[in-house]
Design an enzyme around this catalytic site. Structure first.
Site, PDB file in Angstrom:
ATOM      1  N   VAL A  33     -10.719 -23.267  -8.058  1.00  0.00           N
ATOM      2  CA  VAL A  33     -11.462 -23.387  -6.806  1.00  0.00           C
ATOM      3  C   VAL A  33     -12.442 -24.570  -6.869  1.00  0.00           C
ATOM      4  CG1 VAL A  33     -13.239 -22.233  -5.399  1.00  0.00           C
ATOM      5  CG2 VAL A  33     -11.239 -20.940  -6.180  1.00  0.00           C
ATOM      6  N   ARG A  46     -16.323   6.081   0.252  1.00  0.00           N
ATOM      7  CA  ARG A  46     -17.086   7.001  -0.612  1.00  0.00           C
ATOM      8  C   ARG A  46     -17.644   6.237  -1.805  1.00  0.00           C
ATOM      9  NH1 ARG A  46     -14.793  12.044  -1.540  1.00  0.00           N
ATOM     10  NH2 ARG A  46     -16.391  12.075  -3.159  1.00  0.00           N
ATOM     11  N   ASP A 198       6.986  -0.951  10.467  1.00  0.00           N
ATOM     12  CA  ASP A 198       6.449  -1.895   9.493  1.00  0.00           C
ATOM     13  C   ASP A 198       7.270  -3.193   9.517  1.00  0.00           C
ATOM     14  OD1 ASP A 198       4.822  -2.357   6.830  1.00  0.00           O
ATOM     15  OD2 ASP A 198       6.910  -2.772   6.327  1.00  0.00           O
ATOM     16  N   LYS A 202       6.236  -7.168  10.722  1.00  0.00           N
ATOM     17  CA  LYS A 202       6.493  -8.341   9.879  1.00  0.00           C
ATOM     18  C   LYS A 202       7.419  -9.334  10.588  1.00  0.00           C
ATOM     19  CE  LYS A 202       5.852  -5.658   5.636  1.00  0.00           C
ATOM     20  NZ  LYS A 202       6.533  -4.734   4.703  1.00  0.00           N
TER      21      LYS A 202
HETATM   22  N1  LIG Z   1       5.468   0.094   3.248  1.00  0.00           N
HETATM   23  C1  LIG Z   1       5.761  -1.282   2.998  1.00  0.00           C
HETATM   24  C2  LIG Z   1       4.705  -1.852   2.092  1.00  0.00           C
HETATM   25  C3  LIG Z   1       4.643  -3.337   2.134  1.00  0.00           C
HETATM   26  O1  LIG Z   1       4.218  -3.817   3.349  1.00  0.00           O
HETATM   27  C4  LIG Z   1       7.150  -1.372   2.355  1.00  0.00           C
HETATM   28  O2  LIG Z   1       7.739  -0.349   2.006  1.00  0.00           O
HETATM   29  O3  LIG Z   1       7.663  -2.471   2.237  1.00  0.00           O
END
Ligand SMILES: N[C@@H](CCO)C(=O)O
Ligand SMILES: NC(=O)c1ccc[n+]([C@@H]2O[C@H](COP(=O)([O-])OP(=O)(O)OC[C@H]3O[C@@H](n4cnc5c(N)ncnc54)[C@H](O)[C@@H]3O)[C@@H](O)[C@H]2O)c1
Ligand code: NA
Length: 431
Positions: A33, A46, A198, A202
């Protein structure tokens, strides 16, 4: 600048590894860096809970206060709130942000990139797509001089593990998900993975980057793998294929069916065993990128896991911290192309259709007629008897056809008295 103050938000699977690596590699990171990285605090829910290897004095439940003391904020809390507000607070204080949060970027990316740009700070997110695999940076920087035409990949490790188990052990979907949970790949509630949410987040992020446009998560056509049965996996094997959950983004040229734009989709598909994606096993990820000048590129590696993902986060921390020390900032959002996200009807694919039909004269002709009526050309037909009764399983593989023509064909097939059941419809990709 004599040091760069780093605030860590979240100390779960990824956050705890970011903290560990930041401390373990402090000297190397400082050299790269140009100034030491000082971990000024870790926001947790917590603070009283003991965390091995972490100085309790760093722990705080005052995330807002911590953000105000940082030059670089690492967001690994996940979800929309409070992650979104904390990122805005970071920008207001002039801090750069590193995040692994694909859900937040797919839903609120444009607003966050605008806020980062207005504050003249960085927003980096390598870990948000395909975990440790360098993919965001190649798309954003290495391919900035090229024109990406398509990406095709496996971007969810949990579903790839589940489908791989079904393929290699003959397990049913439920058993394979239980194995994934036992190994810590799948969450207790695996909905986001198995329903394709998910992967769709992406895919939205990749499409926005690759095609220099804005593709919100909800614009991605999404089908998960909950409907994939052991029989589908066996049917794929008979065809020399394997079932994979794919994320596919493509530029579509202007044509008789509509304007130029992009299509972005997530769905299970048959992939020939000879294709490199078929060899991506277990929880691994891989993404093919096709670009006009570069040709075909493939990115492969661990798409999840605390340590690999933390490595990607730290790579971003180094980049953002360097900018703090030496001035300047990295590339921001590039959405100038402003391309529409087109409906799935613009996509051309081959299909594998499995039917249960009455086993009597003339049935094959009527089934073939239904395909012909919608201009869908048949490449292969295979029939086998099922059980003792007068039924047969018919498998039809088509040549490439528009999505709408295929769905109209399937609707007609379902209405034929000789068709007892349309057992499954799968796209065939990657040829
Ligand atoms: N739940 C995601 C984790 C990574 O983003 C997977 O199984 O690829
Ligand atoms: N785990 C992976 O393999 C992986 C891979 C790529 C990206 N990611 C992303 O990284 C992020 C973190 O994932 P994770 O697996 O570490 O999740 P995790 O659930 O293990 O960790 C999140 C932590 O944040 C804490 N938290 C929640 N609300 C908080 C708040 N208001 N203040 C402080 N702490 C709070 C939780 O208690 C938890 O400890 C997510 O965006 C995820 O999508 C994870
Ligand atoms: Na990545």
């Amino acid at each position: 600048m004599d040091r760069v103050r780093v605030a860590l938000l979240g100390c779960g699977v990824v956050g705890s590894e970011v903290a560990r690596l930041l401390l373990a590699q402090a000297d190397d990171l400082a050299a790269r860096v140009g100034a030491p990285l000082e971990l000024v605090g870790i926001a947790v829910r917590r603070p009283d809970r003991p965390r091995p290897g972490i100085d309790p004095a760093l722990l705080t439940d005052d995330a807002e206060g911590l953000v105000a003391r940082a030059d670089v904020v690492v967001e690994v809390v996940g979800g929309i709130e409070p992650a979104r507000s904390l990122m805005h607070a970071a920008f207001r204080h002039g801090a750069g942000v590193v995040t692994a949060n694909k859900v937040l970027l797919a839903e609120h990316g444009p607003e966050l990139f605008e806020a980062a740009s207005a504050a003249d700070v960085d927003l980096y997110y390598e870990a948000a797509v395909a975990g440790a695999i360098p993919l965001i940076r190649p798309l954003r920087e290495s391919l900035a001089g090229d024109r990406v035409t398509r990406f095709l990949g496996i971007v969810n490790g949990t579903t790839n593990y589940v489908l791989d188990q079904m393929d290699t052990t003959g397990a049913g979907f439920g058993d394979a998900v239980e194995r994934a949970q036992a190994l810590g790949y799948a969450e207790a509630d695996p909905t986001a993975d198995v329903e394709g949410y998910d992967a769709a987040s992406k895919a939205a992020i990749l499409a926005s980057l690759a095609f220099h446009t804005r593709v919100p998560g909800e614009a991605v056509h999404r089908e998960g793998i909950t409907g994939v049965s052991a029989a589908d996996v066996a049917a794929a094997a008979r065809m020399g294929c394997v079932v994979k959950l794919l994320a596919i983004g493509s530029r579509e040229p202007e044509g008789p069916d509509g304007p130029a734009g992009v299509t972005v989709r997530v769905h299970p598909a048959f992939v020939p065993r000879s294709h490199p994606l078929a060899g991506v096993r277990g929880p691994f990820n891989a993404v093919f990128v096709e670009a006009e000048a570069a040709g075909e590129l493939m990115f492969y590696g661990p798409g999840a896991g605390g340590t690999p993902t933390a490595g990607a986060v730290l790579g971003d921390v180094v980049a953002v911290a360097r900018h703090r020390v030496h001035g300047g900032r990295g590339p921001g959002e590039s959405a100038y192309a402003d391309l529409p996200t087109l409906p799935l009807s613009r996509v051309l694919t081959r299909y594998h259709v499995r039917l249960e039909v009455a086993d009597r004269p003339g049935v094959l002709a009527r089934v073939a007629d239904a395909f012909a009526a919608h201009g869908v050309s048949i490449e292969q037909v295979r029939q086998q008897a099922v059980g003792e009764d007068e039924a047969a399983e018919l498998v039809v593989v088509t040549h490439v056809a528009p999505d709408t023509a295929l769905s109209d064909t399937v609707a007609d097939l379902a209405g034929l008295d000789v068709v007892l059941d349309v057992t499954s419809v799968m796209r065939v990709e990657g040829e």
